[in-house]
Design a protein around this motif. Structure first.
Motif, PDB file in Angstrom:
ATOM      1  N   PRO A  40      41.549  51.166   0.616  1.00 26.47           N
ATOM      2  CA  PRO A  40      41.330  52.430  -0.360  1.00 26.47           C
ATOM      3  C   PRO A  40      42.383  52.597  -1.191  1.00 26.47           C
ATOM      4  O   PRO A  40      43.208  51.726  -1.256  1.00 26.47           O
ATOM      5  CB  PRO A  40      41.622  53.570   1.040  1.00 26.47           C
ATOM      6  CG  PRO A  40      42.455  52.571   1.929  1.00 26.47           C
ATOM      7  CD  PRO A  40      41.969  51.468   1.841  1.00 26.47           C
ATOM      8  N   PRO A  41      42.456  53.561  -2.421  1.00 24.81           N
ATOM      9  CA  PRO A  41      43.390  53.748  -3.313  1.00 24.81           C
ATOM     10  C   PRO A  41      44.754  53.885  -2.819  1.00 24.81           C
ATOM     11  O   PRO A  41      44.933  54.643  -1.497  1.00 24.81           O
ATOM     12  CB  PRO A  41      42.864  54.917  -3.945  1.00 24.81           C
ATOM     13  CG  PRO A  41      41.240  55.315  -3.469  1.00 24.81           C
ATOM     14  CD  PRO A  41      41.343  54.493  -2.189  1.00 24.81           C
ATOM     15  N   GLY A  42      45.793  53.305  -3.345  1.00 24.14           N
ATOM     16  CA  GLY A  42      47.155  53.642  -2.841  1.00 24.14           C
ATOM     17  C   GLY A  42      47.737  52.625  -2.625  1.00 24.14           C
ATOM     18  O   GLY A  42      48.870  52.350  -2.693  1.00 24.14           O
ATOM     19  N   GLY A  43      46.998  51.630  -2.064  1.00 21.52           N
ATOM     20  CA  GLY A  43      47.675  50.260  -2.006  1.00 21.52           C
ATOM     21  C   GLY A  43      48.218  49.378  -2.889  1.00 21.52           C
ATOM     22  O   GLY A  43      47.479  49.575  -4.111  1.00 21.52           O
ATOM     23  N   SER A  44      48.496  48.030  -2.558  1.00 21.59           N
ATOM     24  CA  SER A  44      49.163  47.388  -3.758  1.00 21.59           C
ATOM     25  C   SER A  44      47.777  46.552  -4.392  1.00 21.59           C
ATOM     26  O   SER A  44      47.481  46.185  -5.546  1.00 21.59           O
ATOM     27  CB  SER A  44      50.067  46.236  -3.299  1.00 21.59           C
ATOM     28  OG  SER A  44      49.448  45.580  -2.433  1.00 21.59           O
ATOM     29  N   GLY A  45      46.791  46.224  -3.412  1.00 21.68           N
ATOM     30  CA  GLY A  45      45.504  45.586  -3.991  1.00 21.68           C
ATOM     31  C   GLY A  45      44.759  46.365  -4.971  1.00 21.68           C
ATOM     32  O   GLY A  45      44.107  46.141  -5.858  1.00 21.68           O
ATOM     33  N   ASP A  46      44.543  47.844  -4.582  1.00 19.65           N
ATOM     34  CA  ASP A  46      44.017  48.683  -5.519  1.00 19.65           C
ATOM     35  C   ASP A  46      44.739  49.084  -6.703  1.00 19.65           C
ATOM     36  O   ASP A  46      44.235  48.815  -7.923  1.00 19.65           O
ATOM     37  CB  ASP A  46      43.948  50.173  -5.059  1.00 19.65           C
ATOM     38  CG  ASP A  46      43.422  51.158  -5.764  1.00 19.65           C
ATOM     39  OD1 ASP A  46      42.258  51.229  -5.958  1.00 19.65           O
ATOM     40  OD2 ASP A  46      44.162  52.020  -5.965  1.00 19.65           O
ATOM     41  N   GLU A  67      35.767  49.867  -7.652  1.00 16.82           N
ATOM     42  CA  GLU A  67      35.027  50.653  -6.690  1.00 16.82           C
ATOM     43  C   GLU A  67      35.613  50.245  -5.355  1.00 16.82           C
ATOM     44  O   GLU A  67      35.543  49.106  -4.963  1.00 16.82           O
ATOM     45  CB  GLU A  67      33.485  50.024  -6.866  1.00 16.82           C
ATOM     46  CG  GLU A  67      32.737  50.992  -5.842  1.00 16.82           C
ATOM     47  CD  GLU A  67      31.074  50.746  -6.309  1.00 16.82           C
ATOM     48  OE1 GLU A  67      30.434  50.509  -5.332  1.00 16.82           O
ATOM     49  OE2 GLU A  67      30.782  50.843  -7.395  1.00 16.82           O
ATOM     50  N   ASN A  68      36.072  51.211  -4.821  1.00 11.20           N
ATOM     51  CA  ASN A  68      36.715  50.972  -3.502  1.00 11.20           C
ATOM     52  C   ASN A  68      35.618  51.145  -2.295  1.00 11.20           C
ATOM     53  O   ASN A  68      34.915  51.964  -2.095  1.00 11.20           O
ATOM     54  CB  ASN A  68      37.787  52.001  -3.112  1.00 11.20           C
ATOM     55  CG  ASN A  68      38.986  52.073  -4.206  1.00 11.20           C
ATOM     56  OD1 ASN A  68      39.100  52.511  -5.279  1.00 11.20           O
ATOM     57  ND2 ASN A  68      39.870  51.224  -3.966  1.00 11.20           N
ATOM     58  N   GLY A 189      43.890  50.060   5.530  1.00 16.58           N
ATOM     59  CA  GLY A 189      44.803  50.047   4.444  1.00 16.58           C
ATOM     60  C   GLY A 189      46.095  50.251   4.533  1.00 16.58           C
ATOM     61  O   GLY A 189      46.529  50.923   5.556  1.00 16.58           O
ATOM     62  N   ASP A 190      47.064  50.279   3.358  1.00 20.29           N
ATOM     63  CA  ASP A 190      48.165  50.468   3.433  1.00 20.29           C
ATOM     64  C   ASP A 190      48.635  51.966   3.372  1.00 20.29           C
ATOM     65  O   ASP A 190      49.546  52.320   3.889  1.00 20.29           O
ATOM     66  CB  ASP A 190      49.064  49.633   2.409  1.00 20.29           C
ATOM     67  CG  ASP A 190      49.506  47.998   2.754  1.00 20.29           C
ATOM     68  OD1 ASP A 190      49.446  47.899   4.012  1.00 20.29           O
ATOM     69  OD2 ASP A 190      49.561  47.218   1.862  1.00 20.29           O
ATOM     70  N   GLY A 191      47.902  52.563   2.645  1.00 18.93           N
ATOM     71  CA  GLY A 191      47.916  54.051   2.526  1.00 18.93           C
ATOM     72  C   GLY A 191      48.460  54.786   3.667  1.00 18.93           C
ATOM     73  O   GLY A 191      49.630  55.350   3.872  1.00 18.93           O
ATOM     74  N   PRO A 192      47.487  54.685   4.553  1.00 19.80           N
ATOM     75  CA  PRO A 192      47.560  55.427   5.878  1.00 19.80           C
ATOM     76  C   PRO A 192      48.638  54.770   6.673  1.00 19.80           C
ATOM     77  O   PRO A 192      49.269  55.479   7.311  1.00 19.80           O
ATOM     78  CB  PRO A 192      46.148  55.306   6.683  1.00 19.80           C
ATOM     79  CG  PRO A 192      45.323  54.393   5.976  1.00 19.80           C
ATOM     80  CD  PRO A 192      45.910  54.146   4.444  1.00 19.80           C
ATOM     81  N   GLY A 193      48.782  53.324   6.731  1.00 20.29           N
ATOM     82  CA  GLY A 193      49.520  52.432   7.580  1.00 20.29           C
ATOM     83  C   GLY A 193      50.962  52.971   7.197  1.00 20.29           C
ATOM     84  O   GLY A 193      51.780  53.392   8.022  1.00 20.29           O
ATOM     85  N   LEU A 194      51.307  52.868   5.903  1.00 25.55           N
ATOM     86  CA  LEU A 194      52.717  53.365   5.666  1.00 25.55           C
ATOM     87  C   LEU A 194      53.115  54.726   5.797  1.00 25.55           C
ATOM     88  O   LEU A 194      54.216  55.209   6.032  1.00 25.55           O
ATOM     89  CB  LEU A 194      52.754  53.194   4.048  1.00 25.55           C
ATOM     90  CG  LEU A 194      53.142  51.551   3.935  1.00 25.55           C
ATOM     91  CD1 LEU A 194      52.970  50.997   2.370  1.00 25.55           C
ATOM     92  CD2 LEU A 194      54.160  50.974   4.280  1.00 25.55           C
TER      93      LEU A 194
END
Length: 326
Positions: A40-46, A67-68, A189-194
């Motif tokens: 999802p948006p917000g992580g380093s990959g995005d 396109e996520n 993804g990192d967004g919710p994890g962080l």
């Protein structure tokens, strides 16, 4: 003099040739190119994908969009790539796990790893292990965390952006090297994890170094170590895993893939556009703040790296005894 019959015959021949032109020819005039990202948006990959498309616009496609396709640790994005026409209009930017790791951790996948055609590497980066407010302030090193985890097993958890992802496996390898049992908590993804790490819902977190950058000034996050062989220039005060007595070094990459069956001329054209994007000074500058180092490659070099890493993970995952169902 050309007769009407000859003229009509030539028109028919041209029509037939046009109808049988390879689908990739249309890609030369494509208005929209999609770059699929499995998180999802917000992580380093995005973020990396959005930096990349800035350099591909006008150089490869007039319109290039991200396109996520989050879910299943990147599998949904790979499946979407393999369902797309091999015409160069749909690309995938992904870390290696869906291609090199998942074949050994899942009983079945909705795709075959070799259905993704390697095009070019984009960058290299390292990982980091961090803790949040669920862990006492006295925990400042990996050893501190592992000692704390031994005496508080109910709270000894760490998150990662996906089950079976490289950050997950690396966190498990850290725990195994320290002789500690850590419960893994997978996220999409990192967004919710962080957010859970910063909120105290999970004690520790393993992911790419760049994902921590926006939060390093927060007193709710402490970066305990980095996976590179030497210290990172962006966090020079943070010791490596090896410096802390854990003989474990690991770097990773992000790379661009096309659907299997994409004609060689199109693959080369995409690779050339990616190489030009990666070589741009502004691209390198944008990556530096996320702890990433630009690195492109030919499709052939990329394919060989995939082969080597796939074999490496086959061995390492067997040692860990991990499966997606475990």
């Amino acid at each position: 003099m050309t007769t009407r019959r000859q003229f009509n015959s030539r028109l028919t021949t041209l029509a037939l040739l046009s109808a049988t032109l390879p689908r990739w020819a249309a890609a030369q005039q494509s208005d929209v190119v999609r770059v699929l990202v499995g998180f999802p948006p917000g992580g380093s990959g995005d973020t990396l994908a959005r930096r990349l498309i800035e350099r591909l616009r006008g150089n490869y496609g007039s319109t290039v969009i991200v396109e996520n396709k989050p879910g299943a640790g990147g599998q949904i994005a790979v499946s979407a790539l393999n369902a797309a026409a091999p015409d160069g209009n749909t690309l995938l930017l992904t870390p290696p796990a869906p291609i090199t790791v998942y074949p050994f951790t899942y009983k079945s996948l909705p795709y075959r790893p070799d259905d993704a055609q390697p095009v070019s590497l984009v960058c290299n980066f390292s990982f980091g292990f961090a803790v949040g407010p669920a862990v006492p302030e006295s925990v400042r090193t990996l050893k501190d965390f592992m000692d704390w985890a031994r005496v508080t097993p109910a709270k000894a958890m760490f998150g990662s952006p996906a089950a079976g992802s490289t950050p997950h496996l690396l966190g498990s390898m850290l725990a195994k090297a320290a002789g500690v049992e850590l419960t893994h908590v997978p996220y999409r993804g990192d967004g919710p994890g962080l957010q859970d790490l910063l909120g105290g819902q999970v004690a520790g977190y393993s992911t790419v170094l760049g994902s921590y950058m926006p939060h390093l000034k927060s007193d709710r996050l402490r970066l305990l170590g980095v996976s590179s062989a030497t210290r990172s220039a962006i966090v020079p005060d943070v010791p490596t895993y090896r410096e802390q007595g854990i003989a474990l070094d690991m770097m990773e990459w992000m790379g661009v893939f096309a659907p299997k069956g994409t004609p060689a001329p199109v693959v080369q054209r995409i690779a050339g556009a990616v190489q030009a994007a990666v070589a741009h000074p502004e691209f390198a500058k944008g990556l530096a703040e996320f702890g990433m180092t630009p690195r492109s490659s030919t499709p052939q070099v990329f394919a060989e790296q995939l082969r080597v890493e796939t074999e490496m993970w086959r061995v390492e995952i067997k040692k860990l005894g991990f499966t997606a169902e475990s």
